[in-house]
Design a protein around this motif. Structure first.
Motif, PDB file in Angstrom:
ATOM      1  N   SER A 188      38.368  12.709 -33.838  1.00  0.00           N
ATOM      2  CA  SER A 188      39.425  11.238 -33.704  1.00  0.00           C
ATOM      3  C   SER A 188      38.980  10.203 -32.900  1.00  0.00           C
ATOM      4  O   SER A 188      38.269  10.250 -32.463  1.00  0.00           O
ATOM      5  CB  SER A 188      40.662  11.083 -33.061  1.00  0.00           C
ATOM      6  N   ASP A 189      39.466   8.963 -33.565  1.00  0.00           N
ATOM      7  CA  ASP A 189      38.928   7.705 -33.398  1.00  0.00           C
ATOM      8  C   ASP A 189      39.072   7.768 -31.488  1.00  0.00           C
ATOM      9  O   ASP A 189      38.148   7.069 -30.822  1.00  0.00           O
ATOM     10  CB  ASP A 189      40.112   6.348 -33.504  1.00  0.00           C
ATOM     11  N   ALA A 190      39.641   8.294 -30.789  1.00  0.00           N
ATOM     12  CA  ALA A 190      40.439   8.666 -29.298  1.00  0.00           C
ATOM     13  C   ALA A 190      39.239   8.783 -28.648  1.00  0.00           C
ATOM     14  O   ALA A 190      39.074   9.296 -27.739  1.00  0.00           O
ATOM     15  CB  ALA A 190      41.397   8.834 -28.952  1.00  0.00           C
ATOM     16  N   VAL A 191      38.686  10.185 -28.973  1.00  0.00           N
ATOM     17  CA  VAL A 191      37.873  10.834 -28.657  1.00  0.00           C
ATOM     18  C   VAL A 191      36.348   9.972 -28.912  1.00  0.00           C
ATOM     19  O   VAL A 191      36.049  10.591 -27.915  1.00  0.00           O
ATOM     20  CB  VAL A 191      37.678  12.714 -29.544  1.00  0.00           C
ATOM     21  N   LEU A 192      36.394   9.441 -29.678  1.00  0.00           N
ATOM     22  CA  LEU A 192      34.970   8.274 -29.920  1.00  0.00           C
ATOM     23  C   LEU A 192      35.245   7.486 -29.268  1.00  0.00           C
ATOM     24  O   LEU A 192      34.629   6.841 -28.422  1.00  0.00           O
ATOM     25  CB  LEU A 192      34.673   7.764 -30.974  1.00  0.00           C
ATOM     26  N   ASP A 193      36.757   6.948 -28.982  1.00  0.00           N
ATOM     27  CA  ASP A 193      36.455   5.686 -28.115  1.00  0.00           C
ATOM     28  C   ASP A 193      36.253   6.055 -26.713  1.00  0.00           C
ATOM     29  O   ASP A 193      35.483   5.059 -25.754  1.00  0.00           O
ATOM     30  CB  ASP A 193      37.792   4.935 -27.783  1.00  0.00           C
ATOM     31  N   TYR A 194      36.524   7.481 -26.180  1.00  0.00           N
ATOM     32  CA  TYR A 194      35.931   8.025 -25.005  1.00  0.00           C
ATOM     33  C   TYR A 194      34.579   8.053 -24.569  1.00  0.00           C
ATOM     34  O   TYR A 194      34.370   7.670 -23.582  1.00  0.00           O
ATOM     35  CB  TYR A 194      36.855   9.141 -24.898  1.00  0.00           C
ATOM     36  N   ILE A 195      33.878   8.748 -25.991  1.00  0.00           N
ATOM     37  CA  ILE A 195      32.994   8.751 -25.554  1.00  0.00           C
ATOM     38  C   ILE A 195      31.750   7.197 -25.497  1.00  0.00           C
ATOM     39  O   ILE A 195      31.439   7.179 -24.571  1.00  0.00           O
ATOM     40  CB  ILE A 195      32.589   9.453 -26.922  1.00  0.00           C
ATOM     41  N   GLY A 196      32.381   6.492 -25.780  1.00  0.00           N
ATOM     42  CA  GLY A 196      31.940   5.190 -25.740  1.00  0.00           C
ATOM     43  C   GLY A 196      32.300   4.282 -24.673  1.00  0.00           C
ATOM     44  O   GLY A 196      31.080   3.457 -24.023  1.00  0.00           O
ATOM     45  N   LEU A 197      33.192   4.709 -24.117  1.00  0.00           N
ATOM     46  CA  LEU A 197      33.457   4.501 -22.756  1.00  0.00           C
ATOM     47  C   LEU A 197      32.578   5.161 -21.758  1.00  0.00           C
ATOM     48  O   LEU A 197      32.307   4.224 -20.162  1.00  0.00           O
ATOM     49  CB  LEU A 197      35.124   4.862 -22.142  1.00  0.00           C
ATOM     50  N   LYS A 198      32.090   6.180 -21.675  1.00  0.00           N
ATOM     51  CA  LYS A 198      31.937   6.834 -21.284  1.00  0.00           C
ATOM     52  C   LYS A 198      29.820   6.115 -20.931  1.00  0.00           C
ATOM     53  O   LYS A 198      29.550   5.838 -20.518  1.00  0.00           O
ATOM     54  CB  LYS A 198      31.612   8.704 -21.159  1.00  0.00           C
ATOM     55  N   GLY A 199      29.893   5.146 -22.245  1.00  0.00           N
ATOM     56  CA  GLY A 199      28.439   4.424 -21.955  1.00  0.00           C
ATOM     57  C   GLY A 199      28.269   3.007 -21.839  1.00  0.00           C
ATOM     58  O   GLY A 199      27.716   3.033 -21.356  1.00  0.00           O
ATOM     59  N   GLU A 200      29.785   3.099 -22.298  1.00  0.00           N
ATOM     60  CA  GLU A 200      29.735   1.422 -21.364  1.00  0.00           C
ATOM     61  C   GLU A 200      29.810   1.868 -19.786  1.00  0.00           C
ATOM     62  O   GLU A 200      28.914   0.092 -19.218  1.00  0.00           O
ATOM     63  CB  GLU A 200      30.788   0.589 -21.764  1.00  0.00           C
ATOM     64  N   TRP A 201      30.781   2.333 -19.366  1.00  0.00           N
ATOM     65  CA  TRP A 201      30.181   3.009 -17.606  1.00  0.00           C
ATOM     66  C   TRP A 201      28.603   3.135 -17.349  1.00  0.00           C
ATOM     67  O   TRP A 201      28.497   2.724 -16.197  1.00  0.00           O
ATOM     68  CB  TRP A 201      30.948   4.116 -17.415  1.00  0.00           C
ATOM     69  N   ALA A 202      28.483   3.567 -18.153  1.00  0.00           N
ATOM     70  CA  ALA A 202      26.472   4.415 -17.196  1.00  0.00           C
ATOM     71  C   ALA A 202      25.805   3.197 -17.892  1.00  0.00           C
ATOM     72  O   ALA A 202      25.148   3.031 -16.611  1.00  0.00           O
ATOM     73  CB  ALA A 202      25.975   5.197 -18.103  1.00  0.00           C
ATOM     74  N   ALA A 203      26.360   1.930 -19.041  1.00  0.00           N
ATOM     75  CA  ALA A 203      25.311   0.923 -18.243  1.00  0.00           C
ATOM     76  C   ALA A 203      25.788  -0.494 -17.614  1.00  0.00           C
ATOM     77  O   ALA A 203      25.123  -1.356 -17.354  1.00  0.00           O
ATOM     78  CB  ALA A 203      25.613  -0.147 -20.079  1.00  0.00           C
ATOM     79  N   SER A 204      26.770  -0.357 -17.836  1.00  0.00           N
ATOM     80  CA  SER A 204      27.223  -1.246 -16.458  1.00  0.00           C
ATOM     81  C   SER A 204      26.922  -0.844 -15.140  1.00  0.00           C
ATOM     82  O   SER A 204      27.022  -1.171 -14.097  1.00  0.00           O
ATOM     83  CB  SER A 204      28.955  -1.403 -16.452  1.00  0.00           C
ATOM     84  N   HIS A 205      26.959   0.475 -14.924  1.00  0.00           N
ATOM     85  CA  HIS A 205      25.932   0.909 -13.414  1.00  0.00           C
ATOM     86  C   HIS A 205      24.548   0.598 -13.323  1.00  0.00           C
ATOM     87  O   HIS A 205      24.941   0.279 -12.524  1.00  0.00           O
ATOM     88  CB  HIS A 205      26.822   2.111 -13.764  1.00  0.00           C
ATOM     89  N   LYS A 206      24.361   0.747 -14.684  1.00  0.00           N
ATOM     90  CA  LYS A 206      22.161   0.746 -14.379  1.00  0.00           C
ATOM     91  C   LYS A 206      22.314  -0.744 -14.255  1.00  0.00           C
ATOM     92  O   LYS A 206      22.037  -0.694 -13.693  1.00  0.00           O
ATOM     93  CB  LYS A 206      22.081   1.292 -15.451  1.00  0.00           C
ATOM     94  N   LEU A 207      22.917  -1.122 -14.854  1.00  0.00           N
ATOM     95  CA  LEU A 207      22.839  -2.373 -14.824  1.00  0.00           C
ATOM     96  C   LEU A 207      23.277  -3.799 -13.488  1.00  0.00           C
ATOM     97  O   LEU A 207      22.607  -4.132 -12.996  1.00  0.00           O
ATOM     98  CB  LEU A 207      23.811  -4.050 -16.065  1.00  0.00           C
ATOM     99  N   ASP A 208      24.545  -3.113 -12.717  1.00  0.00           N
ATOM    100  CA  ASP A 208      24.642  -3.918 -11.753  1.00  0.00           C
ATOM    101  C   ASP A 208      23.820  -3.693 -10.639  1.00  0.00           C
ATOM    102  O   ASP A 208      23.403  -3.822 -10.125  1.00  0.00           O
ATOM    103  CB  ASP A 208      26.095  -3.060 -12.166  1.00  0.00           C
ATOM    104  N   LYS A 209      23.131  -2.012 -10.846  1.00  0.00           N
ATOM    105  CA  LYS A 209      22.289  -1.797  -9.502  1.00  0.00           C
ATOM    106  C   LYS A 209      20.780  -2.730  -9.851  1.00  0.00           C
ATOM    107  O   LYS A 209      20.166  -2.128  -8.855  1.00  0.00           O
ATOM    108  CB  LYS A 209      22.277   0.011 -10.094  1.00  0.00           C
ATOM    109  N   LEU A 210      20.463  -2.625 -11.302  1.00  0.00           N
ATOM    110  CA  LEU A 210      18.947  -3.791 -11.607  1.00  0.00           C
ATOM    111  C   LEU A 210      19.577  -5.172 -10.424  1.00  0.00           C
ATOM    112  O   LEU A 210      18.773  -6.147 -11.194  1.00  0.00           O
ATOM    113  CB  LEU A 210      19.564  -3.686 -12.757  1.00  0.00           C
TER     114      LEU A 210
END
Length: 167
Positions: free
Chosen positions: A14-36
């Motif tokens: 569903s779109d909701a599941v895909l949005d959740y998966i995308g949110l995990k990706g955004e969190w991972a990227a923001s966490h890494k960019l913040d550490k950098l």
């Protein structure tokens, strides 16, 4: 999102599941960019009916990034329309998942454990470069334009680029 803005990207989730998966990706990227040390604004945890305004993260040099999550291990950066790129983004970051256990896609069961990998980044101009154009494929949901991780730059080059822009 309205059907005019986006097309269905999966017959299985569903779109909701895909949005959740995308949110995990955004969190991972923001966490890494913040550490950098190159992330300007913290991860936006808001939920918006009309989308995110065309970008997901802002860097300290003012550039904006769209984060795209591909559920395939090794994934690829993909857009639905020729010439498309998130409207207010200067670059795109590809994030993908590695299934755990192997062979069982983490998208299939939302609560399995997975490793999220940041594959790299690319500018709008480089993605649509006529000398090295993206691949075009149709997996049954309409044409898609995509590039594999080997066509993306590593985060070390993003850090260098931000530092150069900062002077």
């Amino acid at each position: 999102k309205s059907p005019l803005w986006t097309r269905r990207v999966s017959r299985d989730w569903s779109d909701a599941v895909l949005d959740y998966i995308g949110l995990k990706g955004e969190w991972a990227a923001s966490h890494k960019l913040d550490k950098l040390g190159i992330l300007k604004t913290p991860f936006d945890q808001g939920i918006y009916i009309s989308g995110d305004g065309g970008f997901d993260l802002e860097l300290i040099d003012g550039r904006r990034a769209a984060v795209k999550f591909n559920h395939r291990n090794g994934g690829f950066l993909m857009f639905e329309r020729k010439g498309d790129f998130p409207p207010k983004a200067d670059l795109a970051i590809l994030v993908y998942g590695r299934c755990n256990p192997p062979g069982k896609c983490h998208c299939y069961k939302i609560n399995t454990h997975e490793v999220v990998t940041i594959a790299g980044w690319i500018t709008r101009a480089k993605f649509w470069d006529e000398k090295n154009p993206p691949y075009e494929s149709n997996w049954g949901l309409g044409p898609r334009w995509w590039k594999p991780p080997r066509c993306l730059d590593g985060l070390d080059l993003l850090v260098e680029s931000v530092k150069e822009n900062m002077g």
